[in-house]
Design an enzyme around this catalytic site. Structure first.
Site, PDB file in Angstrom:
ATOM      1  N   CYS A  71       2.899   8.508   1.618  1.00 25.92           N
ATOM      2  CA  CYS A  71       3.365   7.516   2.591  1.00 25.92           C
ATOM      3  C   CYS A  71       3.662   6.229   1.826  1.00 25.92           C
ATOM      4  O   CYS A  71       2.794   5.727   1.102  1.00 25.92           O
ATOM      5  CB  CYS A  71       2.273   7.293   3.633  1.00 25.92           C
ATOM      6  SG  CYS A  71       2.641   5.978   4.802  1.00 25.92           S
TER       7      CYS A  71
ATOM      8  N   CYS B  86       4.581  -5.166  16.123  1.00 28.72           N
ATOM      9  CA  CYS B  86       4.029  -4.207  17.084  1.00 28.72           C
ATOM     10  C   CYS B  86       2.550  -4.544  17.278  1.00 28.72           C
ATOM     11  O   CYS B  86       1.826  -4.760  16.302  1.00 28.72           O
ATOM     12  CB  CYS B  86       4.186  -2.783  16.567  1.00 28.72           C
ATOM     13  SG  CYS B  86       5.899  -2.343  16.212  1.00 28.72           S
TER      14      CYS B  86
ATOM     15  N   GLU C 238       9.385  -2.228   8.247  1.00 30.90           N
ATOM     16  CA  GLU C 238      10.370  -1.512   9.058  1.00 30.90           C
ATOM     17  C   GLU C 238      11.512  -1.124   8.109  1.00 30.90           C
ATOM     18  O   GLU C 238      12.294  -1.989   7.680  1.00 30.90           O
ATOM     19  CB  GLU C 238      10.860  -2.413  10.199  1.00 30.90           C
ATOM     20  CG  GLU C 238      12.128  -1.972  10.885  1.00 30.90           C
ATOM     21  CD  GLU C 238      12.130  -0.527  11.373  1.00 30.90           C
ATOM     22  OE1 GLU C 238      11.370  -0.195  12.281  1.00 30.90           O
ATOM     23  OE2 GLU C 238      12.925   0.278  10.827  1.00 30.90           O
TER      24      GLU C 238
ATOM     25  N   ASN D 118       5.966   5.174  21.855  1.00 27.47           N
ATOM     26  CA  ASN D 118       4.713   4.497  22.262  1.00 27.47           C
ATOM     27  C   ASN D 118       4.659   3.933  23.680  1.00 27.47           C
ATOM     28  O   ASN D 118       3.714   3.208  24.009  1.00 27.47           O
ATOM     29  CB  ASN D 118       4.367   3.354  21.293  1.00 27.47           C
ATOM     30  CG  ASN D 118       4.322   3.826  19.864  1.00 27.47           C
ATOM     31  OD1 ASN D 118       3.880   4.945  19.616  1.00 27.47           O
ATOM     32  ND2 ASN D 118       4.784   3.024  18.951  1.00 27.47           N
TER      33      ASN D 118
ATOM     34  N   CYS E  26      -2.007   6.117  10.791  1.00 23.22           N
ATOM     35  CA  CYS E  26      -0.842   5.421  11.337  1.00 23.22           C
ATOM     36  C   CYS E  26      -1.212   4.058  11.934  1.00 23.22           C
ATOM     37  O   CYS E  26      -2.156   3.940  12.688  1.00 23.22           O
ATOM     38  CB  CYS E  26      -0.205   6.283  12.406  1.00 23.22           C
ATOM     39  SG  CYS E  26       1.202   5.501  13.164  1.00 23.22           S
TER      40      CYS E  26
ATOM     41  N   GLU F 238       0.821  -1.204   0.000  1.00 18.02           N
ATOM     42  CA  GLU F 238       0.000   0.000   0.000  1.00 18.02           C
ATOM     43  C   GLU F 238       0.853   1.249   0.000  1.00 18.02           C
ATOM     44  O   GLU F 238       1.935   1.277   0.564  1.00 18.02           O
ATOM     45  CB  GLU F 238      -0.876   0.023   1.250  1.00 18.02           C
ATOM     46  CG  GLU F 238      -1.886  -1.074   1.255  1.00 18.02           C
ATOM     47  CD  GLU F 238      -2.282  -1.413   2.674  1.00 18.02           C
ATOM     48  OE1 GLU F 238      -3.442  -1.230   2.998  1.00 18.02           O
ATOM     49  OE2 GLU F 238      -1.424  -1.850   3.439  1.00 18.02           O
TER      50      GLU F 238
ATOM     51  N   CYS G 218      -0.445  -2.611  15.525  1.00 22.16           N
ATOM     52  CA  CYS G 218      -0.302  -2.350  14.095  1.00 22.16           C
ATOM     53  C   CYS G 218      -0.944  -3.458  13.271  1.00 22.16           C
ATOM     54  O   CYS G 218      -0.622  -4.638  13.435  1.00 22.16           O
ATOM     55  CB  CYS G 218       1.174  -2.234  13.750  1.00 22.16           C
ATOM     56  SG  CYS G 218       1.490  -2.119  11.992  1.00 22.16           S
TER      57      CYS G 218
ATOM     58  N   CYS H 296       5.304  -7.068   7.583  1.00 22.57           N
ATOM     59  CA  CYS H 296       6.353  -6.671   8.525  1.00 22.57           C
ATOM     60  C   CYS H 296       6.524  -7.757   9.578  1.00 22.57           C
ATOM     61  O   CYS H 296       5.551  -8.385   9.989  1.00 22.57           O
ATOM     62  CB  CYS H 296       5.979  -5.355   9.208  1.00 22.57           C
ATOM     63  SG  CYS H 296       7.287  -4.720  10.274  1.00 22.57           S
TER      64      CYS H 296
END
Ligand code: SF4
Length: 368
Positions: A124, A135, A182, A238, A354, A111, A138, A131
């Site tokens: 973006c 996390c 990442e 975070n 995000c 994306e 996410c 990934c």
């Protein structure tokens, strides 16, 4: 624009000026034509050799036979009323630009997101398909890692988004490496792409307008610090303690906060530069006043700003923090002298905010 797929021709997308020069010399053409091709491809954004009028007609015809410019296919556009468009892009099984010896790259959907603004557009981009960092907040993490993207596949996302909006582009383009993946775990391809994106003779995006966001891969941060050409750096923080961060970002067990912040303090910032710390506020988890005080202490000696990102309601089981709590958190950090911004999450309705760059299409097609 050349099509992707079973095309055996050399894909030029993602090649540097030196690589294009070498390619043309391998065809028996003068090396200086490489710079002309580089300019046509990245500065003028011409994806059809016939339109590269700075090259002789015979060379254009030869390139059309022997090379390709394999932009990804747009599988879907998700548009938001605020103008944000999230693109689902299909990467070819073999883009032709995979590093020698690494074999054919697997097909994948990724994306990219285009966000228009009054004076600029922000794009973006993804750096990996899926990934592996995992996390917990996410959606991309739920896909696992399918594969690294090539430099050409990273640059192509910017080219596709710019091309789609060619008629209405604003003078400034911002790039954020905050899509799937990442970036510092695909270091060489990301840097090769950035050298093209930030080159004044190519896409000419200012390093001040390009941001790489990392979950905190300390060796990657140290390597980036040595680069002559580099984007700004954002760290996804975070949490206010190791115990808390371990729970939502398992990478913290490998690179805990003290190691991460040491790398941040040593990072050689340019005179105009500061680090950015992203802090997703998860209601009831990391949004207490004592969290804010601990964050202020952690960042006390780092030249930085903090982006607070109230959690976007989505598929994952976290609560949206209430507005009063967000304001209290902001005020505590501001009182400690930190530059702090509460980010709006544009395009929430198309899952382009995000931590939301993951999609049913990818989940369905990911080989991971
Ligand atoms: Fe990977 Fe970034 Fe998602 Fe973490 S937040 S799992 S690093 S894509």
């Amino acid at each position: 624009m050349s099509s992707q797929g079973s095309n055996p021709r050399t894909n030029l997308l993602g090649k540097s000026a030196e690589e294009l020069r070498a390619f043309l010399e391998s065809l028996g053409e003068p090396g200086y034509r490489g710079a002309q091709l580089y300019h046509a491809l990245y500065a003028e954004r011409r994806f059809d050799f016939a339109a590269m009028t700075n090259l002789p007609a015979a060379l254009r015809e030869r390139l059309a036979r022997e090379a390709s410019i394999a932009l990804p296919r747009i599988v879907r556009r998700h548009s938001s009323p605020d103008g944000t468009v999230r693109y689902v892009l299909a990467l070819a099984p073999d883009s032709g630009s995979a590093p020698a010896g690494e074999g054919r790259a697997a097909p994948a959907n990724i994306e990219a997101v285009f966000m228009p603004g009054e004076k600029r557009q922000t794009i973006c981009v993804s750096t990996q398909a899926g990934c592996a960092v995992d996390c917990r907040f996410c959606l991309t993490a739920t896909l696992g890692l399918a594969r690294n993207l090539t430099a050409g596949e990273i640059v192509a996302q910017v080219l596709v988004a710019l091309e789609e909006h060619r008629a209405t582009l604003k003078p400034q383009t911002n790039i954020v490496l905050m899509g799937q993946g990442e970036p510092l775990l695909n270091y060489d391809a990301v840097m090769a792409a950035l050298r093209i994106l930030l080159d004044p003779n190519a896409l000419a995006i200012s390093p001040k307008h390009a941001t790489l966001s990392t979950s905190g891969i300390v060796p990657g941060i140290e390597r980036l610090a040595q680069e002559k050409v580099r984007p700004k750096l954002a760290i996804s923080l975070n949490a206010s303690s190791n115990e808390q961060r371990d729970q939502i970002m398992p990478i913290n067990r490998k690179y805990p906060l003290e190691m991460l912040l040491e790398a941040c303090r040593k990072y050689p910032l340019r005179p105009w530069e500061h680090l950015t710390f992203e802090y997703v506020l998860l209601g009831g988890f990391n949004d207490a006043p004592e969290d804010a005080r601990r964050v202020a202490k952690l960042l006390a000696h780092v030249r930085c700003k903090v982006n607070l990102i109230p959690w976007n309601p989505g598929a994952l089981p976290y609560a949206k923090p209430d507005a009063a709590r967000v304001e209290e958190f902001r005020a505590i950090l501001a009182d400690k002298g930190l530059r702090i911004f509460v980010r709006d999450s544009r395009g929430q309705d198309v899952q382009a905010a995000c931590g939301q760059l993951a999609l049913a299409e990818s989940a369905a097609s990911s080989p991971a």
